[in-house]
Motif scaffolding. Sequence first.
Motif, PDB file in Angstrom:
ATOM      1  N   GLN A 119      26.208  -1.617   6.481  1.00 56.55           N
ATOM      2  CA  GLN A 119      26.318  -0.045   6.014  1.00 56.55           C
ATOM      3  C   GLN A 119      27.651   0.665   6.733  1.00 56.55           C
ATOM      4  N   ASN A 120      27.963   1.665   6.220  1.00 56.50           N
ATOM      5  CA  ASN A 120      28.848   2.754   6.805  1.00 56.50           C
ATOM      6  C   ASN A 120      28.085   3.909   7.091  1.00 56.50           C
ATOM      7  N   ARG A 121      28.745   4.916   7.840  1.00 54.54           N
ATOM      8  CA  ARG A 121      28.245   5.949   8.283  1.00 54.54           C
ATOM      9  C   ARG A 121      27.484   6.789   7.192  1.00 54.54           C
ATOM     10  N   ALA A 122      27.994   6.770   5.985  1.00 54.00           N
ATOM     11  CA  ALA A 122      27.394   7.725   4.992  1.00 54.00           C
ATOM     12  C   ALA A 122      26.073   6.761   4.415  1.00 54.00           C
ATOM     13  N   ASP A 123      26.188   5.401   4.300  1.00 50.76           N
ATOM     14  CA  ASP A 123      25.050   4.769   3.943  1.00 50.76           C
ATOM     15  C   ASP A 123      23.947   4.878   4.959  1.00 50.76           C
ATOM     16  N   ALA A 124      24.178   5.080   6.298  1.00 51.64           N
ATOM     17  CA  ALA A 124      23.157   5.295   7.395  1.00 51.64           C
ATOM     18  C   ALA A 124      22.453   6.366   7.348  1.00 51.64           C
ATOM     19  N   LEU A 125      23.326   7.532   7.128  1.00 53.93           N
ATOM     20  CA  LEU A 125      22.854   8.716   6.976  1.00 53.93           C
ATOM     21  C   LEU A 125      21.999   9.077   5.903  1.00 53.93           C
ATOM     22  N   ALA A 126      22.404   8.459   4.802  1.00 51.88           N
ATOM     23  CA  ALA A 126      21.337   8.583   3.491  1.00 51.88           C
ATOM     24  C   ALA A 126      20.051   7.973   3.718  1.00 51.88           C
ATOM     25  N   ALA A 127      20.134   6.727   4.314  1.00 52.04           N
ATOM     26  CA  ALA A 127      18.882   5.921   4.743  1.00 52.04           C
ATOM     27  C   ALA A 127      18.168   6.863   5.339  1.00 52.04           C
ATOM     28  N   SER A 128      18.737   7.327   6.543  1.00 48.61           N
ATOM     29  CA  SER A 128      17.961   7.995   7.508  1.00 48.61           C
ATOM     30  C   SER A 128      17.337   9.297   7.234  1.00 48.61           C
ATOM     31  N   ALA A 129      18.200  10.063   6.248  1.00 48.32           N
ATOM     32  CA  ALA A 129      17.600  11.072   5.836  1.00 48.32           C
ATOM     33  C   ALA A 129      16.296  10.894   5.074  1.00 48.32           C
ATOM     34  N   GLU A 130      16.299   9.915   4.190  1.00 50.66           N
ATOM     35  CA  GLU A 130      15.142   9.685   3.463  1.00 50.66           C
ATOM     36  C   GLU A 130      13.863   9.357   4.141  1.00 50.66           C
ATOM     37  N   SER A 131      14.204   8.628   5.352  1.00 49.04           N
ATOM     38  CA  SER A 131      12.939   8.212   6.312  1.00 49.04           C
ATOM     39  C   SER A 131      12.747   9.680   7.041  1.00 49.04           C
ATOM     40  N   LEU A 132      13.567  10.470   7.447  1.00 47.69           N
ATOM     41  CA  LEU A 132      13.045  11.575   8.157  1.00 47.69           C
ATOM     42  C   LEU A 132      12.649  12.641   7.332  1.00 47.69           C
ATOM     43  N   ARG A 133      12.721  12.653   6.250  1.00 44.19           N
ATOM     44  CA  ARG A 133      12.191  13.626   5.259  1.00 44.19           C
ATOM     45  C   ARG A 133      10.538  13.568   5.021  1.00 44.19           C
ATOM     46  N   HIS A 134      10.231  12.089   5.188  1.00 42.07           N
ATOM     47  CA  HIS A 134       8.744  11.633   5.086  1.00 42.07           C
ATOM     48  C   HIS A 134       8.327  11.843   6.318  1.00 42.07           C
ATOM     49  N   LEU A 135       8.882  11.981   7.549  1.00 40.94           N
ATOM     50  CA  LEU A 135       8.485  12.022   8.918  1.00 40.94           C
ATOM     51  C   LEU A 135       8.432  13.588   9.419  1.00 40.94           C
ATOM     52  N   VAL A 136       9.110  14.447   8.719  1.00 32.42           N
ATOM     53  CA  VAL A 136       9.245  15.684   8.929  1.00 32.42           C
ATOM     54  C   VAL A 136       7.688  16.146   8.296  1.00 32.42           C
ATOM     55  N   ASP A 137       7.391  15.588   7.044  1.00 35.78           N
ATOM     56  CA  ASP A 137       6.057  16.362   6.454  1.00 35.78           C
ATOM     57  C   ASP A 137       4.891  15.928   7.085  1.00 35.78           C
ATOM     58  N   ILE A 138       5.130  14.612   7.765  1.00 37.47           N
ATOM     59  CA  ILE A 138       3.768  14.154   8.458  1.00 37.47           C
ATOM     60  C   ILE A 138       3.596  14.971   9.868  1.00 37.47           C
ATOM     61  N   ALA A 139       4.743  15.180  10.374  1.00 38.81           N
ATOM     62  CA  ALA A 139       4.656  16.027  11.629  1.00 38.81           C
ATOM     63  C   ALA A 139       4.267  17.579  11.140  1.00 38.81           C
ATOM     64  N   GLY A 140       4.721  17.970  10.139  1.00 39.29           N
ATOM     65  CA  GLY A 140       4.466  19.265   9.870  1.00 39.29           C
ATOM     66  C   GLY A 140       2.874  19.500   9.441  1.00 39.29           C
ATOM     67  N   ASP A 141       2.353  18.454   8.967  1.00 45.96           N
ATOM     68  CA  ASP A 141       1.111  18.415   8.489  1.00 45.96           C
ATOM     69  C   ASP A 141       0.044  18.551   9.659  1.00 45.96           C
ATOM     70  N   GLY A 142       0.524  18.054  10.634  1.00 45.53           N
ATOM     71  CA  GLY A 142      -0.071  17.934  12.069  1.00 45.53           C
ATOM     72  C   GLY A 142       0.212  19.230  13.129  1.00 45.53           C
ATOM     73  N   GLY A 143       1.184  20.092  12.588  1.00 48.38           N
ATOM     74  CA  GLY A 143       1.379  21.213  13.269  1.00 48.38           C
ATOM     75  C   GLY A 143       2.452  20.942  14.366  1.00 48.38           C
ATOM     76  N   ILE A 144       3.144  19.843  14.299  1.00 46.76           N
ATOM     77  CA  ILE A 144       4.078  19.379  15.369  1.00 46.76           C
ATOM     78  C   ILE A 144       5.746  19.464  14.778  1.00 46.76           C
ATOM     79  N   THR A 145       6.498  19.744  15.570  1.00 50.48           N
ATOM     80  CA  THR A 145       8.094  19.857  15.207  1.00 50.48           C
ATOM     81  C   THR A 145       8.576  18.641  15.516  1.00 50.48           C
ATOM     82  N   LEU A 146       9.231  18.044  14.586  1.00 44.01           N
ATOM     83  CA  LEU A 146      10.131  16.936  14.572  1.00 44.01           C
ATOM     84  C   LEU A 146      11.491  17.173  15.000  1.00 44.01           C
TER      85      LEU A 146
END
Length: 271
Positions: A119-146
């Motif tokens: 990876q380079n930084r851009a690759d890592a950022l893109a992959a992490s952003a995709e992971s985090l979008r899912h985690l934000v949704d999971i946290a929000g459904d439980g009323g928690i701030t990620l």
Amino acid sequence: MMKLSLASWSLRGCTLKEAAGLSSVLGIGALDLGYFFRPALDKAALVADPQRVADKVLGLGVELPNLYHLFGDNLADRNLADPTHRAANEADFRQVVRFAKQAGVPTVFVLPGVINRGQNRADALAASAESLRHLVDIAGDGGITLTIEPHVHSYIETPTLVLDLLDRVPGLKLTLDYAHFVCLGYRQEEIDVLAPHAAHVHLRQARPGVLQSKLSLGTINMGAMLGTLRAAGYDGYLTLEYVHQDYMDGLHDDVLTETIDLRDLVWEWLS
């Protein structure tokens, strides 16, 4: 109004109950939770039975503003920029959110990830952003701030990259620690742009090349930082995070003395 907390991993020789008691004795009354050293929560137990671990921490008698959740065993293991672990991380995180909701822990912080093989930084950022979008949704459904903590050795070691990630992940917030950027040579005013995105804050002194410094030897203007946070509307917790651990040479400070000195500085400013 901004309030203080202690990081349980600062008190590495204490039991969890002792760490909570010390927070109360110091007049702080709040404790951040994690999986490190003697005050650690049992991560496997938390994932297996969130309610049982929540019942345990609810008996500590202090506020519990934040949980530091590490998916793997170190910075690289199961990190969020590695898409091969996305399903397992999401499954664990659903249990983490159940724990946080049951224990009254309003925010969870995770690490954004590192630059993995190929990876380079851009690759890592893109992959992490995709992971985090899912985690934000999971946290929000439980009323928690990620939140994520940009840190030395992650793929987001500049304020510009942090803002890029936040733009890609609506709802994501920061556990903001100025020390990680000051260590890398950024001026404080360059870090200030991140203050409006903070949902949790870590405090310790630092200087270029040194992630953790004695309060008297660092370059962070604490009053200016606190003023920036207040101007940004921040009214959450400020966690005192002096540590004794072999990461970035954090082995040379009297944790209790520096914690008390920093507590007194913050109290004086807030008063």
